[in-house]
Every structure is written in structure tokens, then in C-alpha cells.
Design an enzyme around this catalytic site. Structure first.
Site, PDB file in Angstrom:
ATOM      1  N   TYR A  61     -26.602  -8.594 -48.186  1.00  0.00           N
ATOM      2  CA  TYR A  61     -27.459  -7.787 -47.305  1.00  0.00           C
ATOM      3  C   TYR A  61     -27.225  -8.157 -45.838  1.00  0.00           C
ATOM      4  CZ  TYR A  61     -30.659  -5.872 -50.926  1.00  0.00           C
ATOM      5  OH  TYR A  61     -31.215  -5.186 -51.968  1.00  0.00           O
ATOM      6  N   GLY A  62     -26.817  -9.420 -45.636  1.00  0.00           N
ATOM      7  CA  GLY A  62     -26.778  -9.974 -44.279  1.00  0.00           C
ATOM      8  C   GLY A  62     -25.879  -9.245 -43.303  1.00  0.00           C
ATOM      9  N   ASN A  93     -35.110 -12.783 -46.936  1.00  0.00           N
ATOM     10  CA  ASN A  93     -35.425 -12.850 -45.495  1.00  0.00           C
ATOM     11  C   ASN A  93     -34.841 -11.671 -44.733  1.00  0.00           C
ATOM     12  OD1 ASN A  93     -36.519 -15.810 -44.575  1.00  0.00           O
ATOM     13  ND2 ASN A  93     -35.349 -15.910 -46.468  1.00  0.00           N
ATOM     14  N   THR A  94     -33.630 -11.237 -45.120  1.00  0.00           N
ATOM     15  CA  THR A  94     -32.984 -10.143 -44.386  1.00  0.00           C
ATOM     16  C   THR A  94     -33.831  -8.873 -44.489  1.00  0.00           C
ATOM     17  OG1 THR A  94     -30.887 -11.147 -45.037  1.00  0.00           O
ATOM     18  CG2 THR A  94     -30.783  -8.962 -44.053  1.00  0.00           C
ATOM     19  N   GLU A  96     -24.181 -17.119 -54.943  1.00  0.00           N
ATOM     20  CA  GLU A  96     -24.084 -16.005 -55.894  1.00  0.00           C
ATOM     21  C   GLU A  96     -23.000 -16.279 -56.939  1.00  0.00           C
ATOM     22  OE1 GLU A  96     -26.061 -12.788 -56.947  1.00  0.00           O
ATOM     23  OE2 GLU A  96     -26.581 -13.971 -55.197  1.00  0.00           O
ATOM     24  N   THR A 121     -33.173 -16.748 -48.875  1.00  0.00           N
ATOM     25  CA  THR A 121     -33.699 -17.269 -50.144  1.00  0.00           C
ATOM     26  C   THR A 121     -32.618 -17.859 -51.048  1.00  0.00           C
ATOM     27  OG1 THR A 121     -33.636 -14.998 -50.967  1.00  0.00           O
ATOM     28  CG2 THR A 121     -35.776 -15.837 -50.202  1.00  0.00           C
ATOM     29  N   HIS A 122     -31.346 -17.641 -50.710  1.00  0.00           N
ATOM     30  CA  HIS A 122     -30.289 -18.310 -51.478  1.00  0.00           C
ATOM     31  C   HIS A 122     -30.213 -19.804 -51.130  1.00  0.00           C
ATOM     32  CE1 HIS A 122     -28.862 -14.209 -52.276  1.00  0.00           C
ATOM     33  NE2 HIS A 122     -28.047 -14.701 -53.182  1.00  0.00           N
TER      34      HIS A 122
HETATM   35  N1  DGL Z   1     -31.189 -13.837 -49.947  1.00  0.00           N
HETATM   36  C1  DGL Z   1     -31.173 -12.951 -48.860  1.00  0.00           C
HETATM   37  C2  DGL Z   1     -31.969 -13.406 -47.676  1.00  0.00           C
HETATM   38  O1  DGL Z   1     -32.959 -14.089 -47.887  1.00  0.00           O
HETATM   39  C3  DGL Z   1     -29.966 -12.091 -48.596  1.00  0.00           C
HETATM   40  C4  DGL Z   1     -28.607 -12.748 -48.595  1.00  0.00           C
HETATM   41  C5  DGL Z   1     -27.522 -11.702 -48.425  1.00  0.00           C
HETATM   42  O2  DGL Z   1     -27.398 -10.838 -49.286  1.00  0.00           O
HETATM   43  O3  DGL Z   1     -26.831 -11.713 -47.380  1.00  0.00           O
HETATM   44  O4  DGL Z   1     -31.691 -13.115 -46.562  1.00  0.00           O
END
Ligand code: DGL
Length: 270
Positions: free
Chosen positions: A40-41, A72-73, A150, A183-184
Site C-alpha cells: 500500500y505504501g 497505518n497507510t 510478507e 503494522t508489519h
Molecule cells: N501494514 C501497512 C501499514 O501499516 C501497509 C504496508 C504496505 O503495504 O506498504 O502501513
């Protein structure tokens, strides 16, 4: 009983789910792993909003009466828009993360490790300043970390070499608190801790997020069995393999697909 939905771009949100399972057992949790769109980032705000709204529509259709954006994103880029669209509680992880950091810091210098999207949004800076204007926030984009988690890498040379790129610049600013603003990253806690001198505190926003969920939904322990459902938009096998390594219990996930319609994006079960 009404279910609590959670979602993330993959396994990261399991760092929030595991805390909810400890603090609030006996509930029905539905976790959506959107590994199809991971990471998502690097996505635009508009793209994240569309994806997140499709996931929330789906989770509400599956009976969820509250949704935790375990990402978070998404919390940085889409929370306001999504909250305006639904009349159920939508809980993000970023404001709780900022609150925990403000409570933890002694010298007012907070480091944030996060995705490029979260850093670009300035959302942590705003959330911290909303609580305490004299704090200084230093943000470090860490694009290599979530894809490593991941793939099931939590230590080892690739993780350590990425962390060696990301952690020292924050320490050079004199931060006494580092927020794992994706959150990762809590799954890399031990690897991150190896690089920190004594006295630097690591914040996992999941803990404060759980307090917020309990404040909104009620903290009374429920006696019934915990129910878990998982949906995965990418490889179901990969999600379950890595997920089981992370939190132990990951019952069979159901495959879901995103479909583009003239009216927008939707999620459908196989
Ligand atoms: N786990 C996600 C976060 O908290 C997104 C990580 C990603 O997909 O870039 O931002």
C-alpha cells in the site's frame, strides 16, 4: 453477535489482531488480507481510498459492525473519508500510535518508521502535534520492510541490512522513542531492538489501538468462543503459511477478488 472487521495489505494487521485476541477474546473477528494490492505504501491517496472503501463495504456485508484499519497507510490516507461514509465505528492505528509515542517520549524527539505513503502524508506529525506541539517528529520511510515480512523474513541478513539503512538516521537525530508506524514492523521488533541503544523506547501502536477499541465497543469480557474468519485477495496459501508462523491460529482463509464496475471497485468471494 456482531463481528469486528480488520484489514491490511497482508499479514501486517495480524500484529493488531493478536493484541485484540489477548485483550478481547470471545468475539467474532473477520480479517481481510489484501496481498493483491501489497504494498500500500507506494500507492496514491485516491487509489488507497477506493481499495479501502471496497474492503469496508465487503466487511460490512459480512456482518461487521466495527472496523479496525489495521494499517497505518490506510489510517493516514483514507480514515477521514471512510469515517464520513459509514455510520459504524472505524478505528485507525495512527492516532493511537501518536498518543502512545507522546506518552513514551521524555525528550520530545520521536522517530517514526513507516511506509512512503504514511511519511508523505505527514499524518504522524499532525497527530503528534495535535497532542503536544513541542514534540519534534523525524520520519523515516522504510519501503523494503513490509515486503520482507510478507515473505516471512523477520531477521537475517536482508532484514538487518534494510534496518541498518533506516534506523541510524533516526538515532542521529537524538530520538528517544521510535514508533513502528506500519503494522508489519512489530514482527521485526527483535531485529529493530538489536540496533537501539539503551533508553530508546519502541512503540507498537497496536496496544493503544486495542485500548481505543475497548473504549468504543466495551471492555466487558465475553464468555463465548472466539470466532475467526480470514479473507485473502492474493495467495491464500502464502497468507496462511506466513500468518500461522506469526500468530499461530489462522483457520482456512477464503479467496476474495476485486472487481472493477462502472460504479467503482467491489470485493467478491470466490
Ligand atoms: N501494514 C501497512 C501499514 O501499516 C501497509 C504496508 C504496505 O503495504 O506498504 O502501513
Amino acid at each position: 453477535m456482531s463481528a469486528i472487521g480488520l484489514f491490511d495489505s497482508g499479514v501486517g494487521g495480524l500484529s493488531v489482531l493478536r493484541r485484540l485476541l489477548q485483550a478481547m477474546p470471545g468475539r467474532d473477528y473477520r480479517y481481510f488480507a489484501d496481498s493483491f494490492h501489497m504494498p500500500y505504501g507506494s500507492r496514491s491517496t485516491e487509489n488507497i481510498e477506493n481499495i479501502v472503501m471496497a474492503i469496508c463495504d465487503f466487511l460490512i456485508g459480512q456482518g461487521c459492525k466495527a472496523i479496525v484499519m489495521a494499517c497505518n497507510t490506510s489510517s493516514a490516507l483514507a480514515l477521514a473519508k471512510v469515517r464520513g461514509r459509514y455510520d459504524i465505528p472505524i478505528i485507525g492505528v495512527l492516532e493511537p500510535g501518536a498518543r502512545a509515542a507522546v506518552n513514551a517520549t521524555r525528550n520530545g524527539k520521536i522517530g517514526v518508521m513507516a511506509t512512503e505513503g504514511t511519511v508523505r502524508s505527514g499524518a504522524y506529525l499532525r497527530a503528534v502535534h495535535w497532542l503536544r506541539t513541542d514534540c519534534i517528529v523525524y520520519s523515516q520511510p522504510c519501503p523494503k520492510l513490509a515486503p520482507l515480512v510478507e515473505r516471512g523474513h523477520f531477521g537475517g541478513s536482508e532484514v538487518m541490512s534494510a534496518l541498518t539503512e533506516y534506523v541510524p538516521p533516526l538515532l542521529a537525530q537524538g530520538v528517544d522513542t521510535i514508533v513502528m508506524g506500519c503494522t508489519h514492523y512489530p514482527f521485526l521488533y527483535e531485529a529493530i531492538a538489536k540496533l537501539l541503544p539503551p533508553g530508546v523506547c519502541i512503540v507498537d501502536p497496536a496496544l493503544e489501538t486495542v485500548s481505543e477499541v475497548m473504549a468504543i465497543l466495551g471492555a466487558t469480557p465475553l464468555a463465548g468462543a472466539t470466532n475467526l474468519s480470514f479473507y485473502a485477495s492474493g495467495s491464500v496459501e502464502d497468507f496462511m503459511r506466513v500468518g500461522r508462523g506469526l500468530i499461530g491460529v489462522v483457520p482456512n482463509a477464503q479467496k476474495v477478488y476485486f472487481r472493477e464496475h462502472p460504479t467503482g471497485l467491489t470485493v467478491e468471494l470466490e
